[in-house]
Design a protein around this motif. Structure first.
Motif, short mmCIF file in Angstrom:
data_model
loop_
_atom_site.label_atom_id
_atom_site.label_comp_id
_atom_site.label_asym_id
_atom_site.label_seq_id
_atom_site.Cartn_x
_atom_site.Cartn_y
_atom_site.Cartn_z
N GLU A 129 -12.13 0.83 6.10
CA GLU A 129 -13.05 -0.27 5.88
C GLU A 129 -12.48 -1.20 4.91
OE1 GLU A 129 -17.07 0.57 4.57
OE2 GLU A 129 -16.95 2.63 5.36
N ALA A 130 -11.83 -0.79 3.81
CA ALA A 130 -10.89 -1.81 3.07
C ALA A 130 -10.17 -2.71 3.96
CB ALA A 130 -10.45 -1.20 1.92
N ALA A 131 -9.27 -1.94 4.88
CA ALA A 131 -8.11 -2.76 5.66
C ALA A 131 -8.95 -3.62 6.59
CB ALA A 131 -7.42 -1.82 6.28
N GLU A 132 -10.09 -3.42 7.00
CA GLU A 132 -10.79 -4.34 8.03
C GLU A 132 -11.32 -5.62 7.15
OE1 GLU A 132 -13.72 -2.17 10.12
OE2 GLU A 132 -12.53 -0.96 10.80
N LYS A 133 -11.64 -5.24 5.75
CA LYS A 133 -12.26 -6.48 5.17
C LYS A 133 -11.28 -7.35 4.67
CE LYS A 133 -16.14 -6.86 2.26
NZ LYS A 133 -17.07 -7.06 3.28
N CYS A 134 -9.86 -7.05 4.53
CA CYS A 134 -8.78 -7.87 3.72
C CYS A 134 -8.59 -9.07 4.56
CB CYS A 134 -7.60 -7.20 3.65
SG CYS A 134 -7.55 -5.84 2.33
N PHE A 135 -8.44 -10.09 4.00
CA PHE A 135 -8.09 -11.58 4.91
C PHE A 135 -6.60 -11.50 5.03
CE2 PHE A 135 -7.33 -13.14 0.71
CZ PHE A 135 -6.35 -14.03 0.74
N SER A 136 -5.71 -10.87 4.30
CA SER A 136 -4.32 -10.86 4.34
C SER A 136 -3.69 -9.93 5.42
CB SER A 136 -3.93 -10.83 2.77
OG SER A 136 -2.31 -10.46 3.09
N TRP A 137 -2.84 -10.13 6.24
CA TRP A 137 -2.40 -9.11 7.00
C TRP A 137 -1.35 -8.38 6.06
CZ3 TRP A 137 2.88 -8.79 7.46
CH2 TRP A 137 3.68 -9.94 7.09
N THR A 138 -0.60 -9.00 5.25
CA THR A 138 0.14 -7.98 4.55
C THR A 138 -0.55 -6.71 3.49
OG1 THR A 138 0.30 -9.34 2.47
CG2 THR A 138 1.90 -9.76 4.15
N ASN A 139 -1.73 -7.20 3.40
CA ASN A 139 -2.76 -6.29 2.40
C ASN A 139 -3.28 -5.23 3.56
OD1 ASN A 139 -5.05 -7.10 -0.14
ND2 ASN A 139 -4.30 -5.20 0.27
N ARG A 140 -3.81 -5.79 4.67
CA ARG A 140 -4.22 -5.01 5.64
C ARG A 140 -3.30 -3.74 5.92
NH1 ARG A 140 -4.60 -8.02 10.00
NH2 ARG A 140 -2.59 -7.42 10.45
N ASP A 141 -1.91 -4.29 6.38
CA ASP A 141 -0.99 -3.45 6.69
C ASP A 141 -0.77 -2.37 5.61
OD1 ASP A 141 -1.06 -4.78 9.10
OD2 ASP A 141 1.13 -5.59 8.63
N ALA A 142 -0.51 -2.96 4.25
CA ALA A 142 -0.28 -1.97 3.35
C ALA A 142 -1.38 -0.75 3.07
CB ALA A 142 -0.12 -2.66 1.76
N ILE A 143 -2.81 -1.14 3.02
CA ILE A 143 -3.60 -0.43 3.05
C ILE A 143 -3.55 0.63 4.20
CG2 ILE A 143 -6.07 -0.01 3.21
CD1 ILE A 143 -6.35 -2.71 1.91
N LEU A 144 -3.27 0.36 5.38
CA LEU A 144 -3.01 1.10 6.82
C LEU A 144 -1.90 2.38 6.49
CD1 LEU A 144 -3.89 -1.38 9.44
CD2 LEU A 144 -5.44 0.54 8.74
N MET A 145 -0.90 1.75 5.90
CA MET A 145 0.15 2.70 5.51
C MET A 145 -0.13 3.62 4.46
SD MET A 145 3.55 0.27 5.58
CE MET A 145 3.06 -1.13 5.26
N LEU A 146 -1.17 3.25 3.59
CA LEU A 146 -1.40 4.08 2.59
C LEU A 146 -1.41 5.50 2.62
CD1 LEU A 146 -1.96 4.07 -0.77
CD2 LEU A 146 -4.17 3.83 -0.25
N PRO A 147 -2.07 6.23 3.76
CA PRO A 147 -2.23 7.58 3.95
C PRO A 147 -0.71 8.21 4.03
CG PRO A 147 -3.98 6.52 5.13
CD PRO A 147 -3.05 5.53 4.51
N GLU A 148 0.10 7.68 4.62
CA GLU A 148 1.50 7.97 4.87
C GLU A 148 1.95 7.95 3.55
OE1 GLU A 148 5.58 6.50 6.78
OE2 GLU A 148 3.60 5.98 7.88
N LYS A 149 2.09 6.99 2.65
CA LYS A 149 2.81 6.80 1.53
C LYS A 149 2.10 7.79 0.29
CE LYS A 149 5.23 3.30 2.22
NZ LYS A 149 6.66 3.28 2.24
N VAL A 150 0.93 8.23 0.40
CA VAL A 150 0.46 9.18 -0.52
C VAL A 150 0.97 10.49 -0.22
CG1 VAL A 150 -1.63 9.92 -1.42
CG2 VAL A 150 -1.44 7.65 -1.21
N ALA A 151 0.97 10.77 0.95
CA ALA A 151 1.62 12.16 1.49
C ALA A 151 2.71 12.60 1.28
CB ALA A 151 1.21 12.21 3.23
N ARG A 152 3.70 11.56 0.68
CA ARG A 152 5.00 11.78 0.28
C ARG A 152 5.36 12.59 -0.81
NH1 ARG A 152 8.02 6.50 2.84
NH2 ARG A 152 7.55 6.79 4.87
#
Length: 148
Positions: free
Chosen positions: A125-148
């Protein structure tokens, strides 16, 4: 009047262990939601910039060791309305991505000159709400980043 703002910034995705994301609503653009962002000042390191911006924009004081530097940079065009803050001819900004995990959702103290409101949202939901593409992309990468 032209400014001396550096075209180097940080994006800090603040999240809980269960991937709820803190978003801030811009005061200059109601309805525009984002993570913590801000420009590098003087000779500070990027991690110093991240820690300073998080504290200024949310009141969360975190040690530098709590931040994760993703080693990702994004380059994007600076919105025309903000170019006066930079030296003449500067049109691009380089953004460095970080994350900060906090133990749980918590109240934050927003900077009223920068933000109107805040909310914690599940990561998709947070990714969908962001106006910035860089912010959206970072949030979408978060599960992968946290899993490391």
């Amino acid at each position: 009047m032209t400014g001396d703002k550096r075209p180097v910034s940080v994006l800090v995705v603040i999240h809980t262990p269960d991937l709820h994301i803190l978003l801030l609503e811009r005061s200059s653009h109601p309805g525009y939601w984002q993570s913590v962002t801000g420009s590098q000042e003087n000779d500070e390191s990027l991690i110093d910039t991240a820690a300073r911006e998080v504290e200024e924009e949310t009141g969360i004081a975190a040690s530098q060791s709590a931040f994760r530097d993703w080693q990702i940079t994004n380059t994007f065009e600076i919105f025309a309305e903000w170019r006066h803050r930079y030296a003449p001819g500067v049109t691009q900004n380089t953004e460095h991505v970080f994350s900060l995990e906090v133990p749980a959702q918590q109240p934050v103290t927003i900077a009223p000159d920068e933000h109107l409101n805040y909310q914690w949202l599940p990561w998709r939901e947070a990714a969908e709400k962001c106006f910035s593409w860089t912010n959206r992309d970072a949030i979408l990468m978060l599960p992968e980043k946290v899993a490391r």
